[in-house]
Each structure stands twice: as C-alpha cells, then as structure tokens.
Design an enzyme around this catalytic site. Structure first.
Site, mmCIF file in Angstrom:
data_model
loop_
_atom_site.group_PDB
_atom_site.id
_atom_site.type_symbol
_atom_site.label_atom_id
_atom_site.label_comp_id
_atom_site.label_asym_id
_atom_site.label_seq_id
_atom_site.Cartn_x
_atom_site.Cartn_y
_atom_site.Cartn_z
ATOM 1 N N HIS A 1 3.812 -2.240 3.035
ATOM 2 C CA HIS A 1 3.798 -0.862 2.506
ATOM 3 C C HIS A 1 5.109 -0.572 1.775
ATOM 4 C CE1 HIS A 1 0.730 -0.966 5.575
ATOM 5 N NE2 HIS A 1 0.192 0.103 5.020
ATOM 6 N N ASP B 1 0.835 -1.203 0.000
ATOM 7 C CA ASP B 1 0.000 0.000 0.000
ATOM 8 C C ASP B 1 0.871 1.256 0.000
ATOM 9 O OD1 ASP B 1 -1.991 -1.843 0.320
ATOM 10 O OD2 ASP B 1 -2.699 -1.094 2.255
HETATM 11 ZN ZN LIG Z 1 -2.552 3.066 3.138
#
Ligand SMILES: [Zn+2]
Length: 254
Positions: A210, A48
């Site tokens: 991430h 992400d």
């Molecule tokens: Zn996020």
C-alpha cells in the site's frame, strides 16, 4: 434422522463456501481472477490505496533506482485530487488499475452500487491519463457474484495476489520485513528447481502493498518504503524481475 441435523451443517457449509469465494485471494468462485505471474522470474509488485502525495513520489524514485516497474491500484477520489501524480506514475513505465471510487467493501453492495463505484474511478483515471486502465482490484479483496462481471463490463480483468504482508499495520519495519520473506523463499526454491530440471517457467508472486490509506490522503507508508529498500536489492540479486501486471501475464516472445 431429524432434518435439523442435516440442514444445519448444510447451511454452515454454504456460508463457508461463500466466505471463501468472497475473501480468499485465489478463489475463482465468483469469477476468474489473476493471482500469479506467468514466470517464476517475474515478481509483480502492486500498491493499493494511492495516489498519495506523501509517499508515491518517493516510491517512484525508489522503483527507478532498481529499474523496477509496478502496478498501482488507485482510489478514484484521490485520483481527482492528484491527477499529475497519476500521469507521472504512468510516464515512468508503471501500470495503473481501478480500486473503486470510495473504497467500500463491495461484498455488501448491490449490482448498481458496484457499477457506480467502478465507473466513477474509471472516469477519474481516464480523465487523468486519457487511457482506460485494464486492471481492477476489489477493496479488501472482497467480491460477490456481481463484482467481477461488473468489472468485465468496463473491460477490466480482476487482479488479486499471492502475498499480502499487512503493511498498513502500525507495527515497526522490523515486523514487516520478515513478513515479505516468502518472496525470497519462493525465488530460491524456483531457482533450485530450474537448475536441477533445466525447466524455466512456473509461476511467480504478486505482492500486495500500500502506498496510500483508504481513510485519508497522505497516509504514512514510510515502513512500506523502508521494507522495499531492504528487499529490492536482495530480490534483484536472486534473479527476480520487477514487472507490471501487463508484463506479468504477457507471453514471452519465443
Ligand atoms: Zn485498498
């Protein structure tokens, strides 16, 4: 009985149900989501908050080394800054998803604001790669009753996760590596079950990591890279395949 004693627990229960539906990754209260792969052999690694010029290119190289494909949930404002990196991500066999334009907590937004957040990121991705993405992940995993319907209007299925180890934390990689241990644990358990019952199938993990940071571009995610360098060969040796969400939900050919 005084009605107050009935009303208060009822209100607390309602609040509990709403916060469960809003934040619990596998809750289906506010609409259907994908939160597992369709085979215990398939691990869907997702990233992400990118694209991130400081990390994503190194990550793409690392994934290539293990013939791993992944899914990247992108922030629209970063897509506009680095469209070439998005093209490169797709060209190397990975999948792309919508992670909103500015990464707000959608729980607090009204239906119109939610639609705008989704639409702006959708347009940014379409402009970069000329193909509309199919997958959406809400920032912080937060939903309300109109998030998933708004995503569906644009043709998206919402994707959550089974494991989120917290790789945004400033803690050292020695902290992060053990937090990704459940993936190997599940793989070993599933392998043992399959061997004893001769029954392939089951479901597999969706891991949420991430490659960027929603606060600024070029976030430092070297710990995420290092933890993956540690785990990818080990997961591969346990028999896991690293697939995109497309492959994670695709029914295998008979
Ligand atoms: Zn996020």
């Amino acid at each position: 009985m005084n009605s107050l004693f009935i009303a208060v627990p009822a209100a607390l229960t309602t609040a509990g149900v709403i916060s469960y539906g809003a934040a619990y990754p596998r809750a289906q209260l506010f609409g259907k989501t994908i939160s597992r792969t369709n085979s215990s052999r398939k691990l869907a690694i997702t990233f992400d908050d990118g694209p991130n010029p400081a990390i994503t290119p190194k990550l793409l190289d690392l994934l290539d080394r293990y013939n791993a494909k992944a899914t990247f949930f992108l922030i629209g404002k970063y897509v506009r800054e680095c469209p070439e990196l998005v093209k490169e991500t797709i060209a190397r066999g990975n999948s792309i998803g919508n992670h909103t334009e500015l990464h707000p907590n959608l729980f607090w937004l009204n239906p119109k604001q939610v639609r705008i957040e989704l639409r702006l990121c959708h347009d940014a991705i379409c402009n970069a790669i000329c193909v509309p993405p199919k997958w959406f992940r809400p920032p912080f995993g937060m939903r309300n009753p109109w998030v998933i319907p708004a995503a569906r209007e644009l043709g998206y299925q919402t994707v959550m996760w089974t494991l989120i180890p917290g790789d945004w934390s400033e803690k050292p990689v020695d902290w992060l590596i053990p937090r990704m241990q459940p993936i190997a644990q599940h793989a070993r358990q599933n392998l043992a079950n399959t061997a004893s019952a001769n029954a392939p199938g089951g479901t597999g993990d969706i891991l949420c990591l991430h490659d960027g940071g929603h606060r600024q571009l070029n976030a430092d995610r070297t710990r995420t890279l290092a933890a993956l360098e540690h785990w990818l060969p080990r997961w591969r040796d346990l028999g896991l395949e690293f697939v995109t969400i497309d492959d994670a939900v695709r029914t295998p050919a008979p």
